[in-house]
Design a protein around this motif. Structure first.
Motif, PDB file in Angstrom:
ATOM      1  N   GLU A 196      62.284 -29.798  60.255  1.00  0.00           N
ATOM      2  CA  GLU A 196      61.443 -29.489  58.642  1.00  0.00           C
ATOM      3  C   GLU A 196      60.907 -27.916  58.887  1.00  0.00           C
ATOM      4  N   LEU A 197      60.880 -26.612  58.980  1.00  0.00           N
ATOM      5  CA  LEU A 197      59.995 -25.438  58.620  1.00  0.00           C
ATOM      6  C   LEU A 197      61.635 -25.110  57.806  1.00  0.00           C
ATOM      7  N   THR A 198      62.686 -25.922  58.222  1.00  0.00           N
ATOM      8  CA  THR A 198      63.776 -24.186  58.033  1.00  0.00           C
ATOM      9  C   THR A 198      64.215 -25.302  56.750  1.00  0.00           C
ATOM     10  N   GLN A 199      64.241 -27.051  56.251  1.00  0.00           N
ATOM     11  CA  GLN A 199      64.059 -27.665  55.156  1.00  0.00           C
ATOM     12  C   GLN A 199      63.158 -26.668  54.150  1.00  0.00           C
ATOM     13  N   ALA A 200      62.247 -26.859  54.611  1.00  0.00           N
ATOM     14  CA  ALA A 200      60.579 -25.919  53.678  1.00  0.00           C
ATOM     15  C   ALA A 200      61.019 -24.690  53.040  1.00  0.00           C
ATOM     16  N   GLY A 201      62.292 -24.419  54.145  1.00  0.00           N
ATOM     17  CA  GLY A 201      62.234 -22.793  53.230  1.00  0.00           C
ATOM     18  C   GLY A 201      61.687 -20.904  54.072  1.00  0.00           C
ATOM     19  N   LEU A 202      61.497 -22.197  55.963  1.00  0.00           N
ATOM     20  CA  LEU A 202      60.809 -21.646  56.659  1.00  0.00           C
ATOM     21  C   LEU A 202      60.770 -21.461  57.269  1.00  0.00           C
ATOM     22  N   GLY A 203      61.245 -19.979  57.703  1.00  0.00           N
ATOM     23  CA  GLY A 203      62.431 -19.187  59.459  1.00  0.00           C
ATOM     24  C   GLY A 203      61.140 -19.221  60.467  1.00  0.00           C
ATOM     25  N   GLN A 204      61.930 -18.487  61.781  1.00  0.00           N
ATOM     26  CA  GLN A 204      60.918 -18.711  62.496  1.00  0.00           C
ATOM     27  C   GLN A 204      61.887 -17.273  63.584  1.00  0.00           C
ATOM     28  N   SER A 205      60.530 -16.932  63.668  1.00  0.00           N
ATOM     29  CA  SER A 205      60.814 -15.460  64.718  1.00  0.00           C
ATOM     30  C   SER A 205      61.432 -16.070  66.098  1.00  0.00           C
ATOM     31  N   ILE A 206      60.665 -17.120  66.769  1.00  0.00           N
ATOM     32  CA  ILE A 206      60.728 -17.350  67.375  1.00  0.00           C
ATOM     33  C   ILE A 206      60.950 -19.020  68.703  1.00  0.00           C
TER      34      ILE A 206
END
Length: 300
Positions: free
Chosen positions: A163-173
């Motif tokens: 969900e985050l990736t598809q919204a353009g919000l990457g993850q640190s971990i």
């Protein structure tokens, strides 16, 4: 915490079914897997990785190990983890589920004495997007960014990462602390780690019904965490009075300070709301709450 691209990783149980499947994925993702341990397979190589019978032997040949990822069977996991600790490894990821509770008690006592970080058991492990994979996370769901994701669940962690990736919000971990009755590291421990992590700007905490770890996390966030936190609790529609969750972890509320509804979705949500932590009702709401916390423009 030493989860960097140059961290040196050992896989215990490389010849086990999950170990043999996921070690190549870990290596292909860029994880620096320098050795494997599977008794009886010493002297062989697997996808270019040397395999040894003992952790001590592996270290004598390849040098220092930062992290061990353990795939062995539940009744062998304690011995494997203690062997790693005895060899000086101070970060252990337990993918194995169903480890006997008393074995985990013994392991955690030893881990406390030696200051060893234990992740799991019953965990997909840890992923630092774009850098390293320690476990079985589907790497294609993740992308590098500044959202720290910590969870009790496995597959739900992947869903929220996507969900985050598809919204353009990457993850640190991405970290799953594990779903067994007794786990190593806790929500508060990881909240503190991410609060001090320079690559993390906002934290998403994913909980579920059963136990009191989310209530404890809410208290800890209110008292000690400076970065914004977003929460999501799975299990809102679960029938009351029925023991559910990874470990049937709804405990006797009479011995808890959190109230008679301890372990329910309502109890956990109310704890976060009291701590003024935004709670998403659905995974799809999490990206907007993250954007709001980061004061980013909302997507239309």
């Amino acid at each position: 915490m030493n989860f960097k691209p140059d961290s040196r990783v050992l896989v215990q149980g490389m010849a086990e079914p999950l170990g043999s499947i996921y070690t190549p994925f870990m290596k292909a993702y860029g994880t620096n897997v320098v050795a494997g341990v599977s008794p009886g397979y010493g002297g062989q190589t697997f996808h270019g990785i040397p395999v040894f019978d003992l952790v001590e032997t592996a270290i004598s040949v390849v040098g220092t190990i930062d992290t061990s990822v353990i795939f062995v069977s539940p009744y062998e996991a304690l011995d494997a983890a203690l062997e790693a600790i005895a060899a000086g490894i101070r970060q252990i990821v337990l993918i194995t589920d169903g480890i006997p509770p008393l074995d985990m008690v013994s392991l955690l006592r030893r881990a406390e004495v030696t200051e060893t970080l234990i992740v799991g058991p019953n965990s997909p492990g840890i992923i630092v997007p774009g850098q390293m994979l320690l476990g079985i996370h589907p790497a294609e769901f993740y992308t590098p960014g500044s959202v720290g994701l910590i969870s009790r669940s496995g597959t739900l962690t992947y869903e929220i990462a996507l969900e985050l990736t598809q919204a353009g919000l990457g993850q640190s971990i991405g970290v799953s602390i594990g779903g067994d009755v007794i786990v190593g590291s806790s929500f508060p421990q990881w909240l503190q780690i991410l609060d001090e992590d320079e690559n993390t700007e906002v934290i998403v905490l994913v909980g579920e019904i059963g136990g009191d770890s989310e209530e404890s996390a809410a208290h800890y966030i209110a008292e000690a965490i400076d970065k914004p936190v977003i929460a999501y609790i799975a299990g809102r529609t679960a029938p009351k009075g029925r023991r559910v969750g990874h470990a049937g972890a709804i405990i006797d509320s009479q011995i808890s300070e959190f109230g008679t509804e301890i372990g329910t979705a309502d109890s956990k949500i109310k704890a976060f709301e009291r701590a003024k932590i935004p709670v998403a009702r659905r995974p799809s709401q999490i990206p907007d709450l993250v954007r709001k916390a980061l004061k980013m423009p909302m997507k239309r």
